[in-house]
Design a protein around this motif. Structure first.
Motif, PDB file in Angstrom:
ATOM      1  N   ALA A  29     -21.374  67.994 -13.776  1.00 40.07           N
ATOM      2  CA  ALA A  29     -20.970  67.237 -15.253  1.00 40.07           C
ATOM      3  C   ALA A  29     -21.028  65.792 -15.282  1.00 40.07           C
ATOM      4  CB  ALA A  29     -19.560  67.841 -15.644  1.00 40.07           C
ATOM      5  N   GLU A  30     -20.349  65.011 -14.401  1.00 35.62           N
ATOM      6  CA  GLU A  30     -20.214  63.754 -14.413  1.00 35.62           C
ATOM      7  C   GLU A  30     -21.617  63.085 -13.853  1.00 35.62           C
ATOM      8  OE1 GLU A  30     -17.498  62.599 -11.669  1.00 35.62           O
ATOM      9  OE2 GLU A  30     -15.735  62.883 -13.194  1.00 35.62           O
ATOM     10  N   GLN A  31     -22.523  63.917 -13.223  1.00 35.37           N
ATOM     11  CA  GLN A  31     -23.903  63.417 -12.818  1.00 35.37           C
ATOM     12  C   GLN A  31     -24.746  63.341 -14.011  1.00 35.37           C
ATOM     13  OE1 GLN A  31     -24.676  62.751  -9.741  1.00 35.37           O
ATOM     14  NE2 GLN A  31     -26.651  61.977  -9.988  1.00 35.37           N
ATOM     15  N   ILE A  32     -24.846  64.379 -14.906  1.00 31.06           N
ATOM     16  CA  ILE A  32     -25.540  64.502 -15.862  1.00 31.06           C
ATOM     17  C   ILE A  32     -25.046  63.359 -17.319  1.00 31.06           C
ATOM     18  CG2 ILE A  32     -26.659  66.806 -15.572  1.00 31.06           C
ATOM     19  CD1 ILE A  32     -24.681  67.811 -17.595  1.00 31.06           C
ATOM     20  N   ALA A  33     -23.735  63.270 -17.016  1.00 32.52           N
ATOM     21  CA  ALA A  33     -23.133  62.213 -18.332  1.00 32.52           C
ATOM     22  C   ALA A  33     -23.635  61.102 -18.036  1.00 32.52           C
ATOM     23  CB  ALA A  33     -21.654  62.697 -18.317  1.00 32.52           C
ATOM     24  N   GLN A  34     -24.052  60.518 -16.750  1.00 28.90           N
ATOM     25  CA  GLN A  34     -24.443  59.205 -16.458  1.00 28.90           C
ATOM     26  C   GLN A  34     -25.871  58.984 -17.244  1.00 28.90           C
ATOM     27  OE1 GLN A  34     -24.775  58.983 -12.262  1.00 28.90           O
ATOM     28  NE2 GLN A  34     -22.703  59.193 -11.843  1.00 28.90           N
ATOM     29  N   SER A  35     -26.506  59.910 -17.372  1.00 23.09           N
ATOM     30  CA  SER A  35     -27.755  59.772 -18.274  1.00 23.09           C
ATOM     31  C   SER A  35     -27.904  60.195 -19.396  1.00 23.09           C
ATOM     32  CB  SER A  35     -28.927  60.571 -17.251  1.00 23.09           C
ATOM     33  OG  SER A  35     -28.881  59.976 -16.053  1.00 23.09           O
ATOM     34  N   PHE A  36     -26.979  60.975 -19.943  1.00 23.60           N
ATOM     35  CA  PHE A  36     -26.895  61.277 -21.351  1.00 23.60           C
ATOM     36  C   PHE A  36     -25.439  61.425 -21.880  1.00 23.60           C
ATOM     37  CE2 PHE A  36     -30.272  63.625 -19.165  1.00 23.60           C
ATOM     38  CZ  PHE A  36     -31.078  64.123 -20.377  1.00 23.60           C
ATOM     39  N   ALA A  37     -25.392  61.070 -23.271  1.00 25.11           N
ATOM     40  CA  ALA A  37     -24.180  60.581 -24.014  1.00 25.11           C
ATOM     41  C   ALA A  37     -23.486  61.975 -24.003  1.00 25.11           C
ATOM     42  CB  ALA A  37     -24.479  60.067 -25.252  1.00 25.11           C
ATOM     43  N   PHE A  38     -23.027  62.655 -22.971  1.00 31.32           N
ATOM     44  CA  PHE A  38     -22.258  63.728 -23.508  1.00 31.32           C
ATOM     45  C   PHE A  38     -20.577  63.762 -23.369  1.00 31.32           C
ATOM     46  CE2 PHE A  38     -26.161  66.198 -21.285  1.00 31.32           C
ATOM     47  CZ  PHE A  38     -26.549  66.269 -22.751  1.00 31.32           C
ATOM     48  N   SER A  39     -19.863  64.401 -23.832  1.00 27.63           N
ATOM     49  CA  SER A  39     -18.322  64.385 -23.506  1.00 27.63           C
ATOM     50  C   SER A  39     -18.128  65.756 -22.643  1.00 27.63           C
ATOM     51  CB  SER A  39     -17.766  64.815 -25.119  1.00 27.63           C
ATOM     52  OG  SER A  39     -18.165  63.682 -25.892  1.00 27.63           O
ATOM     53  N   LEU A  40     -17.242  65.152 -21.873  1.00 30.31           N
ATOM     54  CA  LEU A  40     -16.762  66.266 -20.942  1.00 30.31           C
ATOM     55  C   LEU A  40     -15.122  66.741 -21.190  1.00 30.31           C
ATOM     56  CD1 LEU A  40     -17.883  64.433 -17.533  1.00 30.31           C
ATOM     57  CD2 LEU A  40     -19.117  66.054 -19.239  1.00 30.31           C
ATOM     58  N   VAL A  41     -14.766  67.645 -21.196  1.00 28.55           N
ATOM     59  CA  VAL A  41     -13.620  68.191 -21.738  1.00 28.55           C
ATOM     60  C   VAL A  41     -13.078  69.337 -20.657  1.00 28.55           C
ATOM     61  CG1 VAL A  41     -11.880  69.306 -23.384  1.00 28.55           C
ATOM     62  CG2 VAL A  41     -13.835  67.813 -24.263  1.00 28.55           C
TER      63      VAL A  41
END
Length: 329
Positions: free
Chosen positions: A257-269
């Motif tokens: 999750a953190e890996q893809i959030a580095q390249s895309f503006a995603f929210s992690l919950v």
């Protein structure tokens, strides 16, 4: 002379015949073999009957091999040399000078997190080694290929790994939900509760047909629950592109999750606490267990896992016994 099927010629008989054909003297052959001369004479008689040829014949005061005996001598030297080489204890594995190939099966979610540092570590220690990483095949094919030696090790995260394989837990991570920043749950403080989680449409690499193999759906099955998988993708690489243009939830370990959030503006919950944590482990078959080369490979895999920040220090870092449920490891 009665001819007996050559299949009755065992390794001991082959060694006796080779010594006889080399020494061309029964007494010297007996001395080399550590046997009594009458015993070796009887063995020669049996070999003659077995092979339908005198093997050694008198020439003056000595014995000389027949044409058949000379041919057998060459063949026996090659056969016994091959047997001895294969039965010699395994030499110590030297990764720096090895050119062997290792074949791994790994879940796609480890592709961008675990495999790059693993390959880097192997390349530094064993530049001549080839590493083939493939997708994990269906369970029946996986078990067959492991038993046949076609797959050297598997890195997986099934809720219940096959009980007859050897297992070593690698790492454990929190489970989080990944979504677009404008998703209705994106601004949720704290964890998503289970009811809201089940009400959403989900993106998953595992279809309903194989739900028991998913660390998410397998846990839900244990709870007597089921989520709605709206879209299934064959490759984890497709996940961020699907999420960016949909209102789906993707549930995975914090690593990916953190890996893809580095390249895309995603929210992690954080995912519902009922899902627990996601554990990754290495599996291998007994046929590979005693090989020094494969022991080195497993040590290398564990050392890379130990460097990943989400490694749970409470988990063991030693080669496990036979596989058991992860909660007991």
């Amino acid at each position: 002379m009665k001819k007996v099927a050559p299949a009755t010629l065992d390794v001991r008989a082959m060694r006796t015949l080779l010594v006889l054909l080399t020494e061309c003297n029964v007494s010297r052959a007996a001395e080399r073999l550590g046997q009594a001369q009458p015993t070796v004479s009887l063995a020669l008689k049996r070999l003659r009957e077995m092979l339908g040829d005198p093997l050694l014949v008198r020439y003056g005061g000595s014995l000389v091999p027949t044409e058949r005996g000379l041919d057998l001598k060459v063949s026996l030297e090659a056969i016994l040399s091959e047997i001895d080489a294969r039965l010699t204890p395994h030499p110590t594995f030297d990764p720096a000078h090895s050119d062997r190939t290792f074949r791994l099966a790994a879940n796609n979610c480890l592709g961008s997190v675990f495999l790059p540092p693993l390959v880097r570590t192997i390349r530094r220690a064993a530049p001549g080694v080839t590493v083939e990483v493939g997708q994990t095949p269906p369970m029946e094919d996986l078990l067959r290929q492991m038993a046949e030696g076609a797959i050297d090790a598997v890195i997986g995260n099934w809720p219940q790994p096959p009980s007859h394989l050897r297992i070593s837990t690698l790492l454990s991570t929190d489970i989080v939900c990944v979504m677009r920043p404008n998703h209705r749950l994106a601004r949720r403080e704290g964890r998503i509760d289970l009811a809201d989680f089940l009400a959403e449409g989900h993106l998953s690499p595992t279809s309903d047909r194989n739900a028991q193999l998913s660390p998410i759906d397998g846990r839900l099955i244990e709870l007597g629950l089921k989520r709605r998988i709206a879209v299934t993708v064959p490759e984890y690489a497709m996940v961020p592109y699907m999420l960016a243009q949909s209102d789906l939830l993707f549930t995975t370990g914090r690593h990916f999750a953190e890996q893809i959030a580095q390249s895309f503006a995603f929210s992690l919950v954080d995912a519902p606490e009922e899902l627990g944590r996601m554990s990754f482990y290495m599996l291998w078959h007994d046929c590979k267990h005693h090989s020094p080369a494969h022991a080195w490979l497993r040590r290398t895999i564990r050392s890379v896992a130990a460097d990943i920040r989400a490694l749970d220090p409470a988990l063991p870092d030693t080669e496990a016994r036979s596989a058991m449920p992860l909660c007991a490891v």
